[in-house]
Each structure stands twice: as structure tokens, then as C-alpha cells.
Design an enzyme around this catalytic site. Sequence first.
Site, PDB file in Angstrom:
ATOM      1  N   GLU A  23       0.979  -1.319  -0.027  1.00  0.00           N
ATOM      2  CA  GLU A  23      -0.116   0.092   0.070  1.00  0.00           C
ATOM      3  C   GLU A  23       0.810   1.185  -0.127  1.00  0.00           C
ATOM      4  OE1 GLU A  23      -0.116  -2.417   2.033  1.00  0.00           O
ATOM      5  OE2 GLU A  23      -2.007  -2.915   2.896  1.00  0.00           O
ATOM      6  N   CYS A  57      -0.068   0.661   7.775  1.00  0.00           N
ATOM      7  CA  CYS A  57      -0.672   0.813   6.485  1.00  0.00           C
ATOM      8  C   CYS A  57      -2.001   1.637   6.571  1.00  0.00           C
ATOM      9  CB  CYS A  57      -0.807  -0.281   5.518  1.00  0.00           C
ATOM     10  SG  CYS A  57       0.946  -0.970   5.211  1.00  0.00           S
ATOM     11  N   TRP A 143      21.043 -34.064 -16.638  1.00  0.00           N
ATOM     12  CA  TRP A 143      19.655 -33.397 -16.343  1.00  0.00           C
ATOM     13  C   TRP A 143      18.533 -34.461 -16.748  1.00  0.00           C
ATOM     14  CZ3 TRP A 143      20.309 -29.666 -12.894  1.00  0.00           C
ATOM     15  CH2 TRP A 143      21.307 -28.743 -12.995  1.00  0.00           C
ATOM     16  N   ARG A 157      12.364 -20.982  -6.921  1.00  0.00           N
ATOM     17  CA  ARG A 157      13.251 -20.990  -5.817  1.00  0.00           C
ATOM     18  C   ARG A 157      12.953 -19.450  -5.060  1.00  0.00           C
ATOM     19  NH1 ARG A 157      18.794 -23.292  -8.075  1.00  0.00           N
ATOM     20  NH2 ARG A 157      18.333 -25.418  -7.499  1.00  0.00           N
ATOM     21  N   ASP A 173      25.857 -33.779  -6.857  1.00  0.00           N
ATOM     22  CA  ASP A 173      25.308 -32.628  -7.856  1.00  0.00           C
ATOM     23  C   ASP A 173      26.131 -31.325  -7.611  1.00  0.00           C
ATOM     24  OD1 ASP A 173      23.519 -34.684  -8.649  1.00  0.00           O
ATOM     25  OD2 ASP A 173      21.783 -33.522  -7.932  1.00  0.00           O
ATOM     26  N   LEU A 177      22.380 -24.036  -5.921  1.00  0.00           N
ATOM     27  CA  LEU A 177      20.861 -23.742  -5.254  1.00  0.00           C
ATOM     28  C   LEU A 177      20.869 -22.047  -5.390  1.00  0.00           C
ATOM     29  CD1 LEU A 177      20.978 -26.200  -2.221  1.00  0.00           C
ATOM     30  CD2 LEU A 177      20.134 -26.410  -4.813  1.00  0.00           C
TER      31      LEU A 177
HETATM   32  N1  LIG Z   1      15.564 -35.618 -10.029  1.00  0.00           N
HETATM   33  C1  LIG Z   1      15.600 -34.789  -9.054  1.00  0.00           C
HETATM   34  O1  LIG Z   1      14.530 -33.939  -8.830  1.00  0.00           O
HETATM   35  C2  LIG Z   1      16.754 -35.078  -8.078  1.00  0.00           C
HETATM   36  C3  LIG Z   1      16.607 -33.875  -7.007  1.00  0.00           C
HETATM   37  C4  LIG Z   1      17.654 -33.961  -5.975  1.00  0.00           C
HETATM   38  C5  LIG Z   1      18.648 -35.157  -6.281  1.00  0.00           C
HETATM   39  N2  LIG Z   1      18.549 -36.280  -7.332  1.00  0.00           N
HETATM   40  C6  LIG Z   1      19.706 -37.074  -7.183  1.00  0.00           C
HETATM   41  O2  LIG Z   1      19.300 -37.863  -6.165  1.00  0.00           O
HETATM   42  C7  LIG Z   1      20.638 -38.769  -5.695  1.00  0.00           C
HETATM   43  C8  LIG Z   1      20.871 -38.387  -4.299  1.00  0.00           C
HETATM   44  O3  LIG Z   1      19.714 -38.860  -3.461  1.00  0.00           O
HETATM   45  P1  LIG Z   1      19.836 -39.496  -2.073  1.00  0.00           P
HETATM   46  O4  LIG Z   1      18.466 -40.208  -1.845  1.00  0.00           O
HETATM   47  O5  LIG Z   1      21.137 -40.697  -2.179  1.00  0.00           O
HETATM   48  O6  LIG Z   1      20.225 -38.564  -1.099  1.00  0.00           O
HETATM   49  P2  LIG Z   1      19.577 -37.434  -0.407  1.00  0.00           P
HETATM   50  O7  LIG Z   1      18.119 -37.541  -0.307  1.00  0.00           O
HETATM   51  O8  LIG Z   1      19.997 -36.066  -1.269  1.00  0.00           O
HETATM   52  O9  LIG Z   1      20.107 -37.432   0.993  1.00  0.00           O
HETATM   53  C9  LIG Z   1      19.870 -38.072   1.889  1.00  0.00           C
HETATM   54  C10 LIG Z   1      20.721 -37.510   2.997  1.00  0.00           C
HETATM   55  O10 LIG Z   1      19.523 -37.090   4.092  1.00  0.00           O
HETATM   56  C11 LIG Z   1      19.798 -38.019   4.872  1.00  0.00           C
HETATM   57  N3  LIG Z   1      18.565 -38.380   5.488  1.00  0.00           N
HETATM   58  C12 LIG Z   1      17.678 -38.957   4.655  1.00  0.00           C
HETATM   59  N4  LIG Z   1      16.687 -39.502   5.409  1.00  0.00           N
HETATM   60  C13 LIG Z   1      16.867 -38.983   6.766  1.00  0.00           C
HETATM   61  C14 LIG Z   1      16.061 -39.128   7.874  1.00  0.00           C
HETATM   62  N5  LIG Z   1      15.032 -39.616   7.875  1.00  0.00           N
HETATM   63  N6  LIG Z   1      16.800 -38.490   8.915  1.00  0.00           N
HETATM   64  C15 LIG Z   1      17.756 -38.080   8.779  1.00  0.00           C
HETATM   65  N7  LIG Z   1      18.519 -37.909   7.765  1.00  0.00           N
HETATM   66  C16 LIG Z   1      18.235 -38.400   6.615  1.00  0.00           C
HETATM   67  C17 LIG Z   1      21.000 -38.941   4.683  1.00  0.00           C
HETATM   68  O11 LIG Z   1      21.723 -39.207   5.864  1.00  0.00           O
HETATM   69  P3  LIG Z   1      22.658 -40.307   6.034  1.00  0.00           P
HETATM   70  O12 LIG Z   1      24.060 -39.742   5.455  1.00  0.00           O
HETATM   71  O13 LIG Z   1      23.001 -40.367   7.427  1.00  0.00           O
HETATM   72  O14 LIG Z   1      22.269 -41.559   5.445  1.00  0.00           O
HETATM   73  C18 LIG Z   1      21.668 -38.384   3.705  1.00  0.00           C
HETATM   74  O15 LIG Z   1      22.673 -37.454   4.168  1.00  0.00           O
HETATM   75  C19 LIG Z   1      21.578 -38.033  -6.711  1.00  0.00           C
HETATM   76  O16 LIG Z   1      22.109 -38.788  -7.760  1.00  0.00           O
HETATM   77  C20 LIG Z   1      21.146 -36.712  -7.200  1.00  0.00           C
HETATM   78  O17 LIG Z   1      21.316 -36.411  -8.349  1.00  0.00           O
HETATM   79  C21 LIG Z   1      17.650 -35.863  -8.083  1.00  0.00           C
END
Ligand SMILES: NC(=O)c1ccc[n+]([C@@H]2O[C@H](COP(=O)([O-])OP(=O)(O)OC[C@H]3O[C@@H](n4cnc5c(N)ncnc54)[C@H](OP(=O)(O)O)[C@@H]3O)[C@@H](O)[C@H]2O)c1
Length: 368
Positions: A23, A57, A143, A157, A173, A177
Site C-alpha cells: 500500500e 498502512c 539433467w 526458488r 550434484d 542452489l
Molecule cells: N530428480 C531430481 O529432482 C533430483 C533432486 C535431487 C537429487 N537427485 C539425485 O538424487 C541422488 C541423491 O539422492 P539420495 O537419496 O542418495 O540422497 P539425498 O536424499 O540427497 O540425501 C540423503 C541425506 O539425507 C539424510 N537423510 C535421509 N533421510 C533421513 C532421515 N529420515 N533422517 C535424517 N537424515 C536423513 C541422509 O543421511 P545419511 O547420510 O546419514 O544416510 C543423507 O545424508 C543424486 O543422484 C541426485 O542427483 C535428483
Amino acid sequence: MVVKDGRCIARGATEAYGGRHAERVALDSLPSVDAARGATLYTTLEPCSHYGKQPPCVERVLRAGIARCVIALADPNPLVDRQGIAQLQQHGVEVSIGVCRAEAAAWHAPFLNWQRRQRPLLAAKWAQTLDAQLAYDGGEPRWLSNSLSRRYAHWLRQRYDAIMIGAGTALADLPSLTVRDCPPPRDRHPHRIVVDPGARILQCDQERWQALQTTLFSDAAVTLLVYREQYRNRNNKRLDELQQKNHVVLLPIPAAVEAVLPWLLEQLPQALPQERAQTLYCPPIESILLEGGPRLLAWFFQQQLVDVAHVFIAPYIGGGSRHRLSSPRPLIDTLDFQLVGHHAIGDDVLIEYIGHNLATTLLSDGKG
Ligand SMILES: NC(=O)c1ccc[n+]([C@@H]2O[C@H](COP(=O)([O-])OP(=O)(O)OC[C@H]3O[C@@H](n4cnc5c(N)ncnc54)[C@H](OP(=O)(O)O)[C@@H]3O)[C@@H](O)[C@H]2O)c1
């Protein structure tokens, strides 16, 4: 928007956190104090009636001589809560409420959610292949979505106060961000939150560590690194390095792994140390965009915490099984999403959902 004699004479949008409300921005832009006398003011939210970071306002609206005020939504902030409307009416301003209410509620969703539920709005965003893979099993750095979809994702974002990722995504990756590849303005970078209970980032190879300094830990935005407290006391040079950076906040969490995320969600509003909050640009974190990866997203879905989903579907078969939104049980009855929209973006499809609970919350006062 200020309308006089059927013509829009001023527009305004609320400035960044702590700045002028819409406003005031609109009325201040007029060439003379009398320019809006007798005009109609259209606002998404009720003009505020209290002293916060800005003066009320309502005072400014009355001073401008506005004759009619068309308001989409009453302000649920207990410091306002229809007192702005009452004050306008007491001074003879004609007030209409509820015009474009649903649209305004969608626009102000994080604020309304925060006022009514006192927790951040949580939006999940991911890209997947036709066979629901979020990444390739072999770890190919490719990607999934096309460049136009990614432009929209960057634009998204800036609608959120923070972006959260897991350590798996950070290490695979090396993302920045930040808000880059989208139409301006691009100067509002959300905080970055990295969930790394096992402090894997502090133990990764040197090449990745160096790359993270120019991406995730760059000074383009504030980064919160969340890890379990047991790693704090180990003599770790990398922790010292991060501690030197003013825009990095270390959050050692005194909890078992399974309690890390609940702790974080509860403590996040107070998590930024006060003395740092003065020097960093730190609005309260009222909304978080969850950018994955699949394990982190799966936890939020299983806890029924996801309020909004932005899903990009790319025209490929990814194959494999490692990177899916897995759940030990079906979430058919617990997840209750309404379709908000679907759009073709080149050959990708974007589908957007809102959780039924959030939709109800946003329109819950029933009075406009
Ligand atoms: N297509 C898309 O939109 C997209 C987006 C993002 C990422 N990606 C891909 O996804 C892959 C990585 O994914 P990711 O599943 O391996 O890892 P992530 O989800 O990025 O990371 C998992 C992390 O979160 C922690 N975590 C998970 N669940 C938890 C919980 N319940 N409590 C506390 N901590 C928790 C894990 O702990 P710990 O280390 O203790 O296990 C780990 O550090 C990569 O290849 C990336 O390129 C794709």
C-alpha cells in the site's frame, strides 16, 4: 493497486523483508499527496494496523484520502486480525472483502500457513523420468528435465525462504542452489539447508570439497549445514574452515539420526544465532522448497508433511531402481493432494499439487 476514475494510477508490491508494504509503495509513488483522494485501493491483504518493522498502512491509506478499499483477505496476524478493516470503516472508508480470495490465498500461502500453523510451508520439487526415476542408477551426471523446466525451477526458488537438500544430492550434484537462469528479478536467493547427519560432506574427497566451496558454500547465499553433534568435537579442519565463513551457519544437532529432521523442523525458526541474524539477511524461514534427493523427500512424504508438490516428468525411461521415492507402505489414504495445474513445458510435463490440509488451512477463516 490504486484506481481513480476507472484508471490505475499506482501499483505496489511489498518490499523485501522489513521494507515498505505494498500500500505504502503504491501511494508513495504518486506525484502529490492529494493524487489518491477519492480513489479505490485494491489489496491482497487487509492493510495493517500495528507498528511492526513499518508504521501502520491504515494511517497511510487514510492520509491519502482513499474512499474505498477492496480487500481479498483479512490478515490472520493476531496483531492485525481485522482491526485494519475496522479502522478504515470507522473513518468512513467503504470496505469490500473476499474479492479474488482464493488467488490471493495462493499468493500469500507461506505467510497464511505460518500464521495459522506456526510451521514452515513445505514444498517438494523434483524431476523424474516416465518410469519414476529421480536419477540414473549408474550416477550419470545428466539433467532429467529440459532447460525451460529448469528455468521455471529457478524462478520457483525465489518464492521460498529456504531450499533443503540431503547430503547425497550435495555430494552427487555439487549444486549452487541460487536463483540464476530465469527472468529478473534474481536478487533474492533463499537460504540453503543441507541435511547431513553423518557429516559426509566433512569427509568427502578433496576435489569435491573444493568444488563445494564455490557452489553450495559460496557467499551468494546463507548455507546452514545440519549434522549430528557427535561430529563437532572431532578435530576437523573443514569445520574450522566453514566456521570462518560469515554466510555459513553450522547446526550440530544433539539427536539420534531418526530425530534429526523433527528437531530441525521444530528448532529452525530459532536456529540462526541472533548475533549472526543481525549481519546476515535473515527473514524467518516460513517456507522451504525441498529439492531432494529421493531419500530426503521420501521421509517428508512418509511423515505427511509435504504441503505442495512441483513435479516435472521427462520423456525418458531411466531404468534402474536406486533413486525412487520409496516408501515401506502405500501412502494412498494419508496423502491427499488436489491438482492445481499441469503444463506442457517443451516435451516435459509439469504437474503441481496442493495438500488438502493446506488448502483448507489457507481458506479456513471462512470470512474472507
Ligand atoms: N530428480 C531430481 O529432482 C533430483 C533432486 C535431487 C537429487 N537427485 C539425485 O538424487 C541422488 C541423491 O539422492 P539420495 O537419496 O542418495 O540422497 P539425498 O536424499 O540427497 O540425501 C540423503 C541425506 O539425507 C539424510 N537423510 C535421509 N533421510 C533421513 C532421515 N529420515 N533422517 C535424517 N537424515 C536423513 C541422509 O543421511 P545419511 O547420510 O546419514 O544416510 C543423507 O545424508 C543424486 O543422484 C541426485 O542427483 C535428483
